[in-house]
Structures are given as structure tokens and as C-alpha cells.
Design an enzyme around this catalytic site. Structure first.
Site, PDB file in Angstrom:
ATOM      1  N   HIS A 199       0.809  -1.217  -0.067  1.00  0.00           N
ATOM      2  CA  HIS A 199      -0.007  -0.205  -0.034  1.00  0.00           C
ATOM      3  C   HIS A 199       0.934   1.433   0.021  1.00  0.00           C
ATOM      4  CE1 HIS A 199      -4.048   1.881   1.233  1.00  0.00           C
ATOM      5  NE2 HIS A 199      -3.468   2.712   1.182  1.00  0.00           N
ATOM      6  N   HIS A 225       1.095   4.869  -2.486  1.00  0.00           N
ATOM      7  CA  HIS A 225       0.572   5.891  -3.407  1.00  0.00           C
ATOM      8  C   HIS A 225       1.677   6.476  -4.128  1.00  0.00           C
ATOM      9  CE1 HIS A 225      -3.583   5.789  -2.262  1.00  0.00           C
ATOM     10  NE2 HIS A 225      -3.164   5.370  -1.108  1.00  0.00           N
ATOM     11  N   ASP A 277       1.580   9.360  -6.242  1.00  0.00           N
ATOM     12  CA  ASP A 277       1.483  10.663  -5.899  1.00  0.00           C
ATOM     13  C   ASP A 277       1.741  11.013  -4.480  1.00  0.00           C
ATOM     14  OD1 ASP A 277      -0.797   9.869  -5.170  1.00  0.00           O
ATOM     15  OD2 ASP A 277      -2.062  11.290  -5.993  1.00  0.00           O
ATOM     16  N   GLY A 292     -10.117   7.544  -1.628  1.00  0.00           N
ATOM     17  CA  GLY A 292     -10.961   8.729  -1.548  1.00  0.00           C
ATOM     18  C   GLY A 292     -11.981   8.831  -0.453  1.00  0.00           C
ATOM     19  N   HIS A 325      -9.930   0.900  -0.307  1.00  0.00           N
ATOM     20  CA  HIS A 325      -9.595   1.527   0.873  1.00  0.00           C
ATOM     21  C   HIS A 325     -11.013   1.379   1.713  1.00  0.00           C
ATOM     22  CE1 HIS A 325      -6.253   3.345  -1.122  1.00  0.00           C
ATOM     23  NE2 HIS A 325      -5.853   3.893   0.026  1.00  0.00           N
ATOM     24  N   GLU A 367     -10.761   2.994   7.314  1.00  0.00           N
ATOM     25  CA  GLU A 367      -9.630   3.833   7.581  1.00  0.00           C
ATOM     26  C   GLU A 367     -10.359   4.988   8.417  1.00  0.00           C
ATOM     27  OE1 GLU A 367      -6.213   6.760   5.816  1.00  0.00           O
ATOM     28  OE2 GLU A 367      -7.828   6.053   4.539  1.00  0.00           O
ATOM     29  N   ASP A 374       1.788   3.905   2.814  1.00  0.00           N
ATOM     30  CA  ASP A 374       0.823   4.882   2.471  1.00  0.00           C
ATOM     31  C   ASP A 374       1.183   6.040   1.417  1.00  0.00           C
ATOM     32  OD1 ASP A 374      -1.937   5.531   1.939  1.00  0.00           O
ATOM     33  OD2 ASP A 374      -2.164   6.460   3.864  1.00  0.00           O
TER      34      ASP A 374
END
Length: 382
Positions: free
Chosen positions: A27, A29, A31, A189, A216, A219, A308
Site C-alpha cells: 500500500h 501511493h 503521488d 478517496g 480503501h 480507515e 501509504d
């Protein structure tokens, strides 16, 4: 084959040992992991003048402080800056190559890195061109890492934004590039107000195609998000899943009782992609020592450790493990357990997962344990 670790595997590892053991990341990202200097240079190349500072060191600090601010608006602003410089083929290739090199230098031998292709179309790229650029960058980064003596393999997850309406299109894109660098699908998101059931057509399509996906869930929103991801959508893994702790009660005498959902997640070996530092930033856990990962590991849930957003959290997979070692006294044996959990849960074929476990991960941990014990080599039982 089953590895036999030395007794030193039961001692607390050093930061150097943690960095050098082979690690697996599920996991992360794209960006959320840019180098600050890359952001500054790409911003100059594309004419983006919205950065809060063009000093790389100060920019790195700004990203971490924004993520720690407790302001959702400021936290989301950080991704506006990274995405702004990821709108060209050259920018995407560079960011992906940097990512592969950075992860490999941290001892990661297998990683699944996710990104949302729909967020990189502002300068005219098509969805296919975005995927091809990122794949090119990862292959370039893998080659550079290998030349530096660091082995890594990276697969990508294509993410659809849960507040948007392109999930089926992105799922079809993921299936089109399956076996060409893309290993699965994800939705991300804000959970609240955007349940995964809004994207059932995408999940149904992926299931018909026998493809893999994670969601996701759990969380910020809690147990309903986890239940929907598993029972309505059929997710293979849970992105975060930290709120499963809400279905576990601990009595004053230390006794533990699992609710039906927690029992299902544990017994079905549903992988939990947990990201400790990120969870602290979003308020999903109050501290490392109080992070649910400690109890979930004791109860033998299929827990994995992840980063993350490395830039926003100022972290790496080694640092995540360091925090857990400090909080829970974890040993090399514990770190190997987390790592094998992650490798077992990866979205590549079983024989390829098994080869990485037996040929890379277990021998790598054995070497570090043997060095710590002052032993030249360790045996491997058949």
C-alpha cells in the site's frame, strides 16, 4: 522449505538490520511518495508556480507539517501539488523511476504501488498513455536499482476515485494492462458519503475477469465500510482496515472477544494493508504504542505493514518497522512474519510469490540473523 532462524532473530533488530532485511510493500501511493527535489524540478519544467516553496528541504518539511496539521483541506492540498507535476509522460516516467529506486534502496524487494490514472489527464494524456508512462518509469527504476545492487519488482494498482464516476472505465483499463505491469485495482478517496457499493459494476466486472482488487476501507468510516467492501463488493484485501478493532473487545482481565465481522476477517485471512504513521496523522490511531496492529498481530490477523504516502508522512517501510519495534519490541522473527504475510497477499501468481518467499525473503532474513549471531551461515530445513 521452512527456514530456521538463529536465536538472534528473537532479539530487537537495529535500524541498519531493519533497512537491510528484504521487505514487501502493498500500500503505497505514487503521488504521495515524490522526492521534494523532483517536485521542484518538474514544476519548473511544466511552468507550475503554485508550490509553497522551491527549496527542496523546506518543501519536504512543508509536506510533512501539512499532513500533520489536522486540517483535511491542507492535507488534500499536498496532493494537488504532486499531481500538478505528474501531467506529462516525462514527469510520470521520472516519478515512477524515482519511486522504484527509493524503495529498492530501502530494502523493498516487491512492491505494489497505486495511482489514479484519471488524475493525470490535465495536459492531454490519455488513460492508456498514463499507464504506459508509469510502467516505463518503473521498468527504468527497476533496472537502475539492479545496477546499484538492489533487486526490486514493482506491480501497479490502478485506482479509481470513489467520489467520481469512472470506476468501470478504470477497471477495464486495469484488465487491459494485466500482465503488462498492472496487477490489480483499487478505489480511494473519502469513505464517508462515498460507499464502495457505488462502484459495484466495476467490482462485478473484475470478478467476471478473475482479476484482483483491494478497497480503501475501515480507515476513517468504521465497520460498515469494511463489511461493504468484503460482503457486498468481494474485495481481496482491505486498504487500511484499522477500524476492525471496533469489533474486538478486551476485558479487564485481558480476555479478548471477537465480533462476527472481526472473526470473519481473521478466519478468512483477509489481508489488512495497515499504514501506522498515516493512521496517526488521520486520527485512526492515537499513537504507535496504541495502534491496533499490536493486538491484531497477537491475534494472528493477516496484518501487513505499509507506508501509504512516504512524502507526506516523512516515512519509509524501514521507518514504519522501526516505529513498531520501538512500540512493541518486535524481533526479526516478527518482521519476517509481517513480510511473509504481505508476500502471500500480493496480486501476482502463487508460484511467483512462493519463489520470492523461499529464494529472497527467508534467506535474506537468515543472513541478517546469522550476522547478528556471528554465524557464517544458517541451515535450511527441507
Amino acid at each position: 522449505m521452512e527456514s530456521t532462524l538463529t536465536p538472534s532473530a528473537l532479539s530487537v533488530p537495529t535500524a541498519d538490520q531493519i533497512r537491510r532485511v528484504p521487505k514487501v510493500l502493498l500500500h503505497d501511493h505514487l503521488d504521495g511518495g515524490l522526492r521534494p527535489e523532483t517536485i521542484v524540478e518538474l514544476a519548473a519544467e511544466v511552468g507550475y508556480d503554485g508550490l509553497p516553496t522551491t527549496d527542496p528541504a523546506a518543501l519536504g518539511v512543508w509536506f510533512r507539517e501539512a499532513a500533520d496539521s489536522g486540517s483535511l483541506v491542507r492535507y488534500l492540498e499536498t496532493f494537488a501539488h504532486t499531481c500538478a507535476v505528474m501531467q506529462t509522460r516525462e514527469g510520470l516516467v521520472r516519478v515512477a523511476a524515482d519511486c522504484a529506486e527509493d524503495l529498492a534502496a530501502d530494502g523493498v524487494v516487491y512492491a505494489e504501488v497505486r495511482y489514479a490514472p484519471e488524475q493525470h489527464l490535465e495536459r492531454g494524456l490519455t488513460l492508456d498513455q498514463v499507464v504506459e508512462a508509469v510502467n516505463e518509469g518503473f521498468r527504468l527504476g527497476e533496472a537502475r536499482a539492479a545496477a546499484a545492487g538492489n533487486r526490486i519488482r514493482i506491480g501497479t494498482l490502478l485506482t479509481a476515485m470513489r467520489h467520481a464516476a469512472r470506476s468501470l472505465e478504470i477497471a477495464e483499463l486495469a484488465n487491459r494492462y494485466r500482465d503488462l505491469g498492472v496487477v490489480g485495482f483499487d478505489i480511494a478517496g473519502a469513505e464517508a458519503g462515498h460507499p464502495p457499493t457505488r462502484h459495484l459494476d466495476a467490482f462485478d466486472y473484475l470478478k467476471r475477469e478473475n482479476n484482483h482488487f483491494t478497497i480503501h476501507a475501515g480507515e476513517a468510516f468504521g465497520l460498515p465500510s469494511i463489511w461493504e467492501a468484503l460482503q457486498c463488493c468481494g474485495a481481496d484485501r482491505l486498504g487500511h482496515g484499522v477500524r476492525i478493532i471496533d469489533d474486538i473487545s478486551v476485558a479487564e482481565d485481558g480476555g479478548v472477544k471477537l465480533g462476527r465481522l472481526a472473526e470473519y476477517v481473521r478466519d478468512r485471512r483477509v489481508p489488512l494493508e495497515m499504514c501506522p504513521t498515516s493512521n496517526l496523522q488521520t486520527g485512526a490511531a492515537p499513537s504507535y504504542a496504541e495502534h491496533p496492529i499490536g493486538l491484531l498481530r497477537r491475534l494472528h490477523f493477516r496484518v501487513t505493514v505499509n507506508t501509504d504516502n512516504r512524502l507526506m508522512s516523512g516515512t519509509s517501510l524501514s521507518r514504519e518497522f522501526e516505529h513498531l519495534v520501538q512500540a512493541f519490541g518486535y524481533t526479526l522473527d516478527d518482521l519476517r512474519w509481517f513480510t511473509i504475510n504481505a508476500m502471500k497477499s500480493a496480486f501476482i501468481p502463487f508460484d511467483e510469490r512462493l519463489a520470492l518467499i523461499n529464494e529472497v525473503i527467508k534467506p535474506g532474513f537468515e543472513r541478517i540473523a546469522a550476522e547478528s549471531a556471528g554465524v557464517g551461515s544458517v541451515g535450511v530445513a527441507g
